[in-house]
Design an enzyme around this catalytic site. Sequence first.
Site, PDB file in Angstrom:
ATOM      1  N   ASP A  58       0.943  -1.323   0.018  1.00  0.00           N
ATOM      2  CA  ASP A  58       0.038  -0.059  -0.020  1.00  0.00           C
ATOM      3  C   ASP A  58       0.863   1.299   0.011  1.00  0.00           C
ATOM      4  O   ASP A  58       0.720   2.131  -0.872  1.00  0.00           O
ATOM      5  CB  ASP A  58      -1.055   0.084   1.324  1.00  0.00           C
ATOM      6  CG  ASP A  58      -1.924  -0.889   1.067  1.00  0.00           C
ATOM      7  OD1 ASP A  58      -2.384  -1.263   0.104  1.00  0.00           O
ATOM      8  OD2 ASP A  58      -2.754  -1.245   2.076  1.00  0.00           O
ATOM      9  N   ARG A  73      -0.069   5.305  17.089  1.00  0.00           N
ATOM     10  CA  ARG A  73      -0.498   6.257  15.937  1.00  0.00           C
ATOM     11  C   ARG A  73      -0.226   7.660  16.463  1.00  0.00           C
ATOM     12  O   ARG A  73       0.350   8.424  15.395  1.00  0.00           O
ATOM     13  CB  ARG A  73      -1.946   5.956  15.843  1.00  0.00           C
ATOM     14  CG  ARG A  73      -2.304   4.855  15.002  1.00  0.00           C
ATOM     15  CD  ARG A  73      -1.540   4.276  14.050  1.00  0.00           C
ATOM     16  NE  ARG A  73      -1.863   3.033  13.351  1.00  0.00           N
ATOM     17  CZ  ARG A  73      -1.174   2.196  12.736  1.00  0.00           C
ATOM     18  NH1 ARG A  73       0.037   2.483  12.882  1.00  0.00           N
ATOM     19  NH2 ARG A  73      -1.812   1.027  12.029  1.00  0.00           N
ATOM     20  N   ASP A 100      -7.526   4.048  12.497  1.00  0.00           N
ATOM     21  CA  ASP A 100      -6.301   4.560  12.290  1.00  0.00           C
ATOM     22  C   ASP A 100      -6.122   5.911  11.637  1.00  0.00           C
ATOM     23  O   ASP A 100      -5.558   6.726  11.941  1.00  0.00           O
ATOM     24  CB  ASP A 100      -5.306   3.623  11.958  1.00  0.00           C
ATOM     25  CG  ASP A 100      -4.986   2.415  12.904  1.00  0.00           C
ATOM     26  OD1 ASP A 100      -4.899   2.959  13.984  1.00  0.00           O
ATOM     27  OD2 ASP A 100      -4.492   1.480  12.684  1.00  0.00           O
ATOM     28  N   SER A 112      -4.465  -8.987   8.018  1.00  0.00           N
ATOM     29  CA  SER A 112      -3.838  -7.650   8.362  1.00  0.00           C
ATOM     30  C   SER A 112      -3.225  -7.496   9.559  1.00  0.00           C
ATOM     31  O   SER A 112      -3.927  -7.688  10.535  1.00  0.00           O
ATOM     32  CB  SER A 112      -4.872  -6.616   7.997  1.00  0.00           C
ATOM     33  OG  SER A 112      -4.613  -5.403   8.568  1.00  0.00           O
TER      34      SER A 112
HETATM   35  N1  ARG Z   1      -8.443  -2.468  16.272  1.00  0.00           N
HETATM   36  C1  ARG Z   1      -7.182  -2.038  16.486  1.00  0.00           C
HETATM   37  C2  ARG Z   1      -7.192  -0.625  16.961  1.00  0.00           C
HETATM   38  O1  ARG Z   1      -8.162   0.201  16.087  1.00  0.00           O
HETATM   39  C3  ARG Z   1      -6.315  -2.375  15.573  1.00  0.00           C
HETATM   40  C4  ARG Z   1      -6.091  -1.735  14.130  1.00  0.00           C
HETATM   41  C5  ARG Z   1      -5.233  -2.112  13.306  1.00  0.00           C
HETATM   42  N2  ARG Z   1      -5.154  -3.637  13.007  1.00  0.00           N
HETATM   43  C6  ARG Z   1      -4.686  -4.316  11.992  1.00  0.00           C
HETATM   44  N3  ARG Z   1      -4.807  -5.582  11.949  1.00  0.00           N
HETATM   45  N4  ARG Z   1      -3.911  -3.687  10.893  1.00  0.00           N
HETATM   46  O2  ARG Z   1      -6.595  -0.249  17.630  1.00  0.00           O
END
Ligand code: ARG
Length: 406
Positions: A15, A95, A124, A176
């Site tokens: 990506d 993040r 995110d 993912s």
């Molecule tokens: N659900 C989690 C959050 O919002 C993780 C999100 C990212 N997960 C991923 N498998 N890329 O904090």
Amino acid sequence: MAKMKIVVAYSGGLDTSVMVKWLKEKYDAEIVTATGFLGQVKEIEGVKEKALKTGAVNSFIFDLRDEFLTKYAWKALKAGALYEGAYPMATAIGRPLLAKMLVDVANQEGADAVAHGCTGKGNDQVRFEVGVQSLSPHLKTIAPLREWEFKSREEEMEYAIANGIPIKATKDSPYSIDENLWGIAIECGVLEDPTIAPPEDAYQITVNPKFAPDKAEEITIGFEKGVPVSLNGVELNAVELVSQLRDLGASYGIGRLDLIENRVVGIKSREIYEAPAAVILHYAHSELERLILDKETFRYKQEVSDKVANLIYDGLWYSPLFNSLMAFVDSTQENITGEVKLELFKGSIRTLSRSSIYSLYNKSLATYTIEDTFDHKASEGFIKVYGLPYKTIAETKNTINHEVAA
Ligand code: ARG
């Protein structure tokens, strides 16, 4: 006119690699990439070269592990912040730091915009963009995944091949995965069906508790003002301590979570997590608080924990309320110094001992032996006054029906 400059949050994956090229063309921009190393097991070697090969004019890699743990994870730990009572939020606390990294690079490079590779339905994107807005309101944010024409991974691959973007020939994971030292998040594939138990291959670092050693392991974690500082009597820095706990916990099958959670955008999603270090440290930290905090502070802090968790999850790390609540949390942590001894065994954690010079546990008050110093008679008057409102209600024609036989 000078070209637009965009700083891309770059992982080196498909990506973000496609993004570099796509942004460069679509916006006729100069691309600078920034990669934050938060302790992912996945190699970040070669990422810089790859970014430059893909068309970036400059590429930065930052080892943010210490900052991530000491300025982000420790705050969540001190706050006891577990989203919806369970998720230790490795992704959610990473993040805001990555947003800060993007802002720092953008300001240093005189960039106009930052870009990230988050999808249009996750948390995110919110965390990145609200973070960037809060830190540097003049910066524009671009989310190519919400804009671009590619509808599948295959289409991205085609674009990559056509544009000479180096892509790894490795077999695609059906999942993912987002990972850092504090924990790993795994979603997609068969995990999208909440009636199906996670297949073993979904887990990246933990052993199945069934196959963990038949022997238990004892560990002692030392805390100072709510922050872990030692393991088994050895003082360790944050990165060493968390890395050791992660590996040890993983080998005992600790820290697996399988959760349905409420996303910021209102979707319920199913995700599994592996967070051995975070789970052990939250457990130990809360054991110490049980020993040290007074009753009212302990109870009040539970509400604050929940609120802080929601703020972090919802992308409001850089907000006035988060700061204010953390000031409260820090004040509660003044005396959270001591040691907790735990037993790790086949996916579970058990407390063997907790101790602190600030312990409020008073054996002479608690004991049922002859050593008892508590004034039992004082309870009589206390209960009379304490129960008085309810006795008064019962003496009137109250409408509360307790179903007592007349
Ligand atoms: N659900 C989690 C959050 O919002 C993780 C999100 C990212 N997960 C991923 N498998 N890329 O904090």
